[in-house]
Design a protein around this motif. Structure first.
Motif, PDB file in Angstrom:
ATOM      1  N   THR A 152       0.849  -1.192   0.000  1.00  0.00           N
ATOM      2  CA  THR A 152       0.000   0.000   0.000  1.00  0.00           C
ATOM      3  C   THR A 152       0.885   1.243   0.000  1.00  0.00           C
ATOM      4  N   PRO A 153       0.562   2.239  -0.809  1.00  0.00           N
ATOM      5  CA  PRO A 153       1.430   3.413  -0.872  1.00  0.00           C
ATOM      6  C   PRO A 153       1.451   4.206   0.425  1.00  0.00           C
ATOM      7  N   ALA A 154       2.620   4.786   0.716  1.00  0.00           N
ATOM      8  CA  ALA A 154       2.739   5.820   1.739  1.00  0.00           C
ATOM      9  C   ALA A 154       2.659   7.157   1.018  1.00  0.00           C
ATOM     10  N   ILE A 155       1.791   8.047   1.482  1.00  0.00           N
ATOM     11  CA  ILE A 155       1.558   9.325   0.812  1.00  0.00           C
ATOM     12  C   ILE A 155       2.103  10.450   1.676  1.00  0.00           C
ATOM     13  N   VAL A 156       3.012  11.219   1.104  1.00  0.00           N
ATOM     14  CA  VAL A 156       3.620  12.357   1.787  1.00  0.00           C
ATOM     15  C   VAL A 156       3.445  13.568   0.883  1.00  0.00           C
ATOM     16  N   GLY A 157       2.606  14.511   1.308  1.00  0.00           N
ATOM     17  CA  GLY A 157       2.305  15.648   0.449  1.00  0.00           C
ATOM     18  C   GLY A 157       1.648  15.187  -0.830  1.00  0.00           C
ATOM     19  N   ASP A 158       2.242  15.493  -1.973  1.00  0.00           N
ATOM     20  CA  ASP A 158       1.697  15.108  -3.274  1.00  0.00           C
ATOM     21  C   ASP A 158       2.443  13.933  -3.894  1.00  0.00           C
ATOM     22  N   THR A 159       3.180  13.177  -3.067  1.00  0.00           N
ATOM     23  CA  THR A 159       3.949  12.053  -3.580  1.00  0.00           C
ATOM     24  C   THR A 159       3.519  10.762  -2.903  1.00  0.00           C
ATOM     25  N   ALA A 160       3.361   9.708  -3.711  1.00  0.00           N
ATOM     26  CA  ALA A 160       3.046   8.374  -3.194  1.00  0.00           C
ATOM     27  C   ALA A 160       4.254   7.472  -3.404  1.00  0.00           C
ATOM     28  N   TYR A 161       4.605   6.700  -2.377  1.00  0.00           N
ATOM     29  CA  TYR A 161       5.746   5.779  -2.444  1.00  0.00           C
ATOM     30  C   TYR A 161       5.225   4.350  -2.327  1.00  0.00           C
ATOM     31  N   ILE A 162       5.619   3.490  -3.292  1.00  0.00           N
ATOM     32  CA  ILE A 162       5.145   2.109  -3.250  1.00  0.00           C
ATOM     33  C   ILE A 162       6.163   1.184  -3.902  1.00  0.00           C
ATOM     34  N   GLY A 163       6.341  -0.002  -3.304  1.00  0.00           N
ATOM     35  CA  GLY A 163       7.224  -1.009  -3.849  1.00  0.00           C
ATOM     36  C   GLY A 163       6.462  -2.002  -4.697  1.00  0.00           C
ATOM     37  N   GLY A 164       7.115  -2.561  -5.709  1.00  0.00           N
ATOM     38  CA  GLY A 164       6.472  -3.482  -6.622  1.00  0.00           C
ATOM     39  C   GLY A 164       7.090  -4.865  -6.581  1.00  0.00           C
ATOM     40  N   TYR A 165       6.358  -5.825  -7.157  1.00  0.00           N
ATOM     41  CA  TYR A 165       6.883  -7.182  -7.257  1.00  0.00           C
ATOM     42  C   TYR A 165       7.893  -7.319  -8.385  1.00  0.00           C
ATOM     43  N   ASP A 166       8.270  -6.210  -8.989  1.00  0.00           N
ATOM     44  CA  ASP A 166       9.424  -6.203  -9.895  1.00  0.00           C
ATOM     45  C   ASP A 166      10.710  -5.881  -9.148  1.00  0.00           C
ATOM     46  N   GLY A 167      10.632  -5.678  -7.822  1.00  0.00           N
ATOM     47  CA  GLY A 167      11.805  -5.381  -7.014  1.00  0.00           C
ATOM     48  C   GLY A 167      12.193  -3.922  -6.999  1.00  0.00           C
ATOM     49  N   ALA A 168      11.348  -3.047  -7.548  1.00  0.00           N
ATOM     50  CA  ALA A 168      11.651  -1.613  -7.619  1.00  0.00           C
ATOM     51  C   ALA A 168      10.773  -0.836  -6.636  1.00  0.00           C
ATOM     52  N   LEU A 169      11.248   0.365  -6.296  1.00  0.00           N
ATOM     53  CA  LEU A 169      10.488   1.301  -5.462  1.00  0.00           C
ATOM     54  C   LEU A 169      10.123   2.503  -6.314  1.00  0.00           C
ATOM     55  N   TYR A 170       8.855   2.911  -6.254  1.00  0.00           N
ATOM     56  CA  TYR A 170       8.345   3.992  -7.087  1.00  0.00           C
ATOM     57  C   TYR A 170       7.931   5.187  -6.233  1.00  0.00           C
ATOM     58  N   ALA A 171       8.244   6.394  -6.734  1.00  0.00           N
ATOM     59  CA  ALA A 171       7.696   7.637  -6.204  1.00  0.00           C
ATOM     60  C   ALA A 171       6.814   8.234  -7.299  1.00  0.00           C
ATOM     61  N   ILE A 172       5.551   8.445  -6.994  1.00  0.00           N
ATOM     62  CA  ILE A 172       4.576   8.865  -7.998  1.00  0.00           C
ATOM     63  C   ILE A 172       4.047  10.250  -7.666  1.00  0.00           C
ATOM     64  N   ASP A 173       4.098  11.134  -8.642  1.00  0.00           N
ATOM     65  CA  ASP A 173       3.519  12.469  -8.515  1.00  0.00           C
ATOM     66  C   ASP A 173       2.005  12.336  -8.621  1.00  0.00           C
ATOM     67  N   ILE A 174       1.300  12.584  -7.522  1.00  0.00           N
ATOM     68  CA  ILE A 174      -0.139  12.335  -7.482  1.00  0.00           C
ATOM     69  C   ILE A 174      -0.910  13.342  -8.316  1.00  0.00           C
ATOM     70  N   GLU A 175      -0.446  14.568  -8.395  1.00  0.00           N
ATOM     71  CA  GLU A 175      -1.157  15.569  -9.179  1.00  0.00           C
ATOM     72  C   GLU A 175      -1.114  15.249 -10.671  1.00  0.00           C
ATOM     73  N   ARG A 176       0.026  14.770 -11.141  1.00  0.00           N
ATOM     74  CA  ARG A 176       0.201  14.523 -12.579  1.00  0.00           C
ATOM     75  C   ARG A 176      -0.026  13.068 -12.979  1.00  0.00           C
ATOM     76  N   GLY A 177       0.026  12.156 -12.009  1.00  0.00           N
ATOM     77  CA  GLY A 177      -0.082  10.755 -12.350  1.00  0.00           C
ATOM     78  C   GLY A 177       1.131  10.250 -13.088  1.00  0.00           C
ATOM     79  N   GLU A 178       2.318  10.757 -12.715  1.00  0.00           N
ATOM     80  CA  GLU A 178       3.565  10.399 -13.379  1.00  0.00           C
ATOM     81  C   GLU A 178       4.579   9.892 -12.358  1.00  0.00           C
ATOM     82  N   ILE A 179       5.512   9.065 -12.836  1.00  0.00           N
ATOM     83  CA  ILE A 179       6.579   8.562 -11.968  1.00  0.00           C
ATOM     84  C   ILE A 179       7.606   9.664 -11.736  1.00  0.00           C
ATOM     85  N   HIS A 180       7.813   9.992 -10.475  1.00  0.00           N
ATOM     86  CA  HIS A 180       8.793  11.012 -10.105  1.00  0.00           C
ATOM     87  C   HIS A 180      10.205  10.421 -10.136  1.00  0.00           C
ATOM     88  N   TRP A 181      10.378   9.257  -9.515  1.00  0.00           N
ATOM     89  CA  TRP A 181      11.604   8.473  -9.649  1.00  0.00           C
ATOM     90  C   TRP A 181      11.283   7.008  -9.417  1.00  0.00           C
TER      91      TRP A 181
END
Length: 463
Positions: A149-178
């Motif tokens: 489940t994502p952790a949401i800090v301000g406008d960024t969501a952080y979530i890990g995947g079963y591909d072994g990667a960690l994602y930071a998602i810009d919630i306003e734009r719906g884009e991967i931040h890193w």
């Protein structure tokens, strides 16, 4: 990998995979530090004191996490569950047969956007009334998608995947931040753990194969750079770390049946506790580095009143002293316990479910069973407690609301598949998710067929 190095200069997992007949290697993890600064727990301790300990972080209202915070209580004291409910909307999100509990929908702190991560690698952003804001497809869809489940800090969501990667998602734009790739986590094959966030740092468990093992990681939330790790864990850890700033502890379990505990914020290792009896789980580390699983721990371990609470595949639910890991009490169910328990810190009661198809209300101090209720199916997801009701999903395809004092059923609502995502109450609505409907899933002779995707739901009071 900079850290987790043994004396020969090899990462411990790599060393064990090459060990051959060198002999059995025990649980000896090695911590590594790169550029980590110790976070400041002062604001969290003060916020917990002001709000009786149940708020996730002090009142800046910009942070939202799995199980509602660092202590992972799953407690919503200001929420009243309706006497009857109806489905306001639903949307398909889960299409993979993996039986792990599904991601829990997570509202942004302002409640105006709900994030739902699917096991097909997509993240959905919707309004409370179900209007789609955006849909993001990620590389996690090449594996088993998202179960954390994502952790949401301000406008960024952080979530890990079963591909072994960690994602930071810009919630306003719906884009991967890193995106921090698996190689940055030492070749992780999965991150099913839901991140904990504190003072600019994320904490999560990563999973490895050859041999099955895990590591606790600290990650800089601004850049996605891993700054510390400890690879002492065996098995593939699915739970999410819990942090108690008052006692100075971070805890989590793994598929080896062990609860691991670190001092916090220093992250010096403190203790471990082996479930499964005096002889440990039904397996051990072999000379070739293979590991046979035993009394797995799948659920997240909440921390309350100087103790950690954890269920195991050995059929018991434990209260452990956070100071030294000693067992205060255990409650026997006779069946696998893998749900994420909920704690009401005001009443001192912990609620947990398992493969015995029951929800148990236990006195957190003594372990006394206050009541049990049959929900007619295994409970592998999260239990949620509110001011007067318990919300829990079952393998019988229903979401249940139980009376908090007695365990009597207030209502249950039928769904399509097994309800394994946690239920989140917010602003008069209840959000949750289910697994897809499959045929031939347990039949080795026939191909597994997705009959219908699992949906995310929103319930409202039945007018």
């Amino acid at each position: 990998m900079v850290d987790g190095i043994n004396g020969d200069g090899l990462a411990r997992r790599q060393f064990l995979s090459l060990a051959g007949t060198a002999g059995t290697v025990g649980l000896v993890g090695v911590s590594g530090r790169r550029y980590r600064r110790e976070p400041d727990c002062t604001a969290v301790r003060e916020g917990a004191t002001r709000a009786d300990g149940y708020v996730p972080l002090p009142a800046d209202d910009e942070i939202s996490m799995f199980r509602r915070g660092l202590r992972r209580y799953g407690y919503y004291p200001d929420v009243t569950v309706p006497e009857t409910v109806t489905v306001d909307w639903s949307m398909p999100v889960n299409r993979i047969g993996h039986t792990a509990a599904k991601s829990t929908p997570r509202p942004m702190p302002d409640g105006e956007t709900i994030l739902v991560a699917g096991d097909d690698g997509r993240v959905h952003a919707v309004t409370p009334t179900g209007e789609r804001r955006w849909e993001l497809e990620t590389a996690a869809g090449t594996s088993l998608g998202f179960h954390g489940t994502p952790a949401i800090v301000g406008d960024t969501a952080y979530i890990g995947g079963y591909d072994g990667a960690l994602y930071a998602i810009d919630i306003e734009r719906g884009e991967i931040h890193w995106r921090t790739p698996p190689r940055a986590f030492g070749g992780a094959i999965a991150i099913g753990s839901s991140p904990a966030y504190l003072d600019g740092q994320l904490y999560l468990f990563a999973e490895y194969s050859n041999p099955p093992s895990g590591a606790l990681w600290a990650v800089d939330a601004g850049t996605g750079t891993p700054v510390w790790s400890d690879d002492r864990l065996w098995g593939m850890p699915h739970p999410s770390p819990a942090i108690d700033c008052e006692t100075g502890r971070l805890v989590g379990g793994s598929n080896d049946g062990v609860v691991y505990c670190w001092e916090y914020p220093s992250l010096e290792f403190a203790w471990s506790f082996q479930t499964g009896g005096e002889d440990g789980p039904d397996g051990d580390v072999q000379a070739d580095g293979a590991f046979r699983l035993g009394a797995e721990i799948k659920g997240t371990t909440p921390v309350y009143d100087g103790a950690a609470f954890v269920g195991s595949w050995d059929g018991r639910f434990y209260r452990l002293d956070l100071a030294d890991g000693s067992e205060d009490w255990s409650f026997e169910t006779g069946q696998v316990v893998m749900s994420n328990p909920a704690i009401d810190p005001d009443e001192g009661v912990v609620y947990v479910g398992g493969d015995d198809r029951r929800i148990h209300a236990l006195d957190a101090d003594s372990g006394e069973n206050l009541w049990s209720h049959n929900v007619h199916g295994s409970v592998i997801g999260s239990v949620t407690t509110t001011s007067e009701a318990i919300l829990v999903g079952s393998y019988d395809g229903h979401l249940y609301a139980l009376e908090k004092e007695s365990g009597d059923r207030r209502w249950r609502i039928e769904n399509r598949g097994h309800v394994t995502g946690g239920a989140i109450p917010r602003d008069g609505r209840i959000y949750y998710a289910e697994r897809g409907v499959f045929s031939n899933y347990y039949d080795d002779d026939e191909p597994t067929v997705l009959e219908e995707p699992g949906h995310a739901y929103c319930l409202v009071a039945d007018s």
